[in-house]
Design a protein around this motif. Structure first.
Motif, PDB file in Angstrom:
ATOM      1  N   GLU A   7       0.732  -1.448   0.039  1.00 24.76           N
ATOM      2  CA  GLU A   7       0.244   0.129  -0.078  1.00 24.76           C
ATOM      3  C   GLU A   7       0.624   1.272  -0.127  1.00 24.76           C
ATOM      4  O   GLU A   7       0.639   2.326  -0.740  1.00 24.76           O
ATOM      5  N   LEU A   8       1.937   1.148   0.595  1.00 25.95           N
ATOM      6  CA  LEU A   8       3.033   2.272   0.909  1.00 25.95           C
ATOM      7  C   LEU A   8       3.406   2.594  -0.675  1.00 25.95           C
ATOM      8  O   LEU A   8       3.578   3.651  -1.247  1.00 25.95           O
ATOM      9  N   VAL A   9       4.062   1.670  -1.156  1.00 28.99           N
ATOM     10  CA  VAL A   9       4.470   1.706  -2.682  1.00 28.99           C
ATOM     11  C   VAL A   9       3.627   2.202  -3.554  1.00 28.99           C
ATOM     12  O   VAL A   9       3.852   3.043  -4.368  1.00 28.99           O
ATOM     13  N   GLU A  10       2.343   1.927  -3.625  1.00 27.05           N
ATOM     14  CA  GLU A  10       1.304   2.293  -4.524  1.00 27.05           C
ATOM     15  C   GLU A  10       0.873   3.720  -4.245  1.00 27.05           C
ATOM     16  O   GLU A  10       0.918   4.458  -5.087  1.00 27.05           O
ATOM     17  N   ALA A  11       0.831   4.066  -3.007  1.00 27.10           N
ATOM     18  CA  ALA A  11       0.699   5.412  -2.757  1.00 27.10           C
ATOM     19  C   ALA A  11       1.745   6.352  -3.058  1.00 27.10           C
ATOM     20  O   ALA A  11       1.371   7.299  -3.898  1.00 27.10           O
ATOM     21  N   LEU A  19       9.575   9.027  -9.386  1.00 29.52           N
ATOM     22  CA  LEU A  19      10.500   8.549  -8.828  1.00 29.52           C
ATOM     23  C   LEU A  19      10.361   6.874  -8.855  1.00 29.52           C
ATOM     24  O   LEU A  19       9.400   6.491  -8.810  1.00 29.52           O
ATOM     25  N   ASP A  20      11.706   6.421  -8.836  1.00 30.63           N
ATOM     26  CA  ASP A  20      11.567   4.857  -8.758  1.00 30.63           C
ATOM     27  C   ASP A  20      11.574   4.541  -7.033  1.00 30.63           C
ATOM     28  O   ASP A  20      12.405   4.823  -6.467  1.00 30.63           O
ATOM     29  N   VAL A  21      10.411   4.009  -6.764  1.00 23.79           N
ATOM     30  CA  VAL A  21      10.274   3.663  -5.227  1.00 23.79           C
ATOM     31  C   VAL A  21      10.358   2.219  -4.887  1.00 23.79           C
ATOM     32  O   VAL A  21      10.079   1.747  -3.890  1.00 23.79           O
TER      33      VAL A  21
END
Length: 162
Positions: A7-11, A19-21
């Motif tokens: 969920e963090l990555v998607e947000a 940015l490349d997260v």
């Protein structure tokens, strides 16, 4: 299987598509796992009636092998603390009867810190409880994945080796 990091990555990807997260996928999970490991370690040591810092010193002595003694300088290198901190820790462990100070036979000005029989029992008990706690984290991973994970983490840590 999804977790909170997904969920963090998607947000972040939605909010900062520039940015490349991808690093968040790895390091947020490592960070969260580290917190869980710290809690498990604290519980294991509390059960064994040993503080985390005590375990670090006692474990360094235990790993040294019989007669389970090291110079204060070697203890510093093993535990990565300052000499003032180590002096304080050894004093407190002496007071608890877990270590003793002995004259260094090779250096008239030096001392050695030696694990007492009580210290050996304490560190062995704490280590057994720690291994039990850590094993529960790995129970869901097949052996081949554990080996692979250990190798990948070794690769990540290698640049930091002293």
């Amino acid at each position: 299987m999804r977790d909170e990091v997904d969920e963090l990555v998607e947000a972040w990807a939605r909010e900062r598509p520039d940015l490349d997260v991808a690093p968040v996928e790895v390091f947020s999970r490592i960070s969260r796992l580290g917190r869980h490991l710290d809690l498990a370690r604290r519980d294991a040591f509390t059960t064994a009636r040993v503080e985390s810092w005590e375990f670090d010193v006692l474990a360094a002595l235990r790993r040294a092998g019989a007669p389970y003694e090291l110079s204060p300088g070697k203890l510093l290198r093993e535990t990565l603390v300052t000499s003032g901190t180590m002096t304080n820790r050894v004093d407190r462990l002496v007071d608890r009867g877990l270590v003793e100070r002995l004259p260094d036979p090779h250096d008239r000005r030096g001392v050695l810190v030696r694990l007492t029989p009580e210290g050996k029992v304490a560190v062995d008990s704490a280590f057994e409880k720690l291994l039990d706690a850590e094993q529960t984290f790995l129970d869901g991973l097949p052996e081949k994945d554990r080996v692979k994970l250990a190798g990948l983490l070794r690769t990540l840590l290698a640049p930091f080796a002293s």
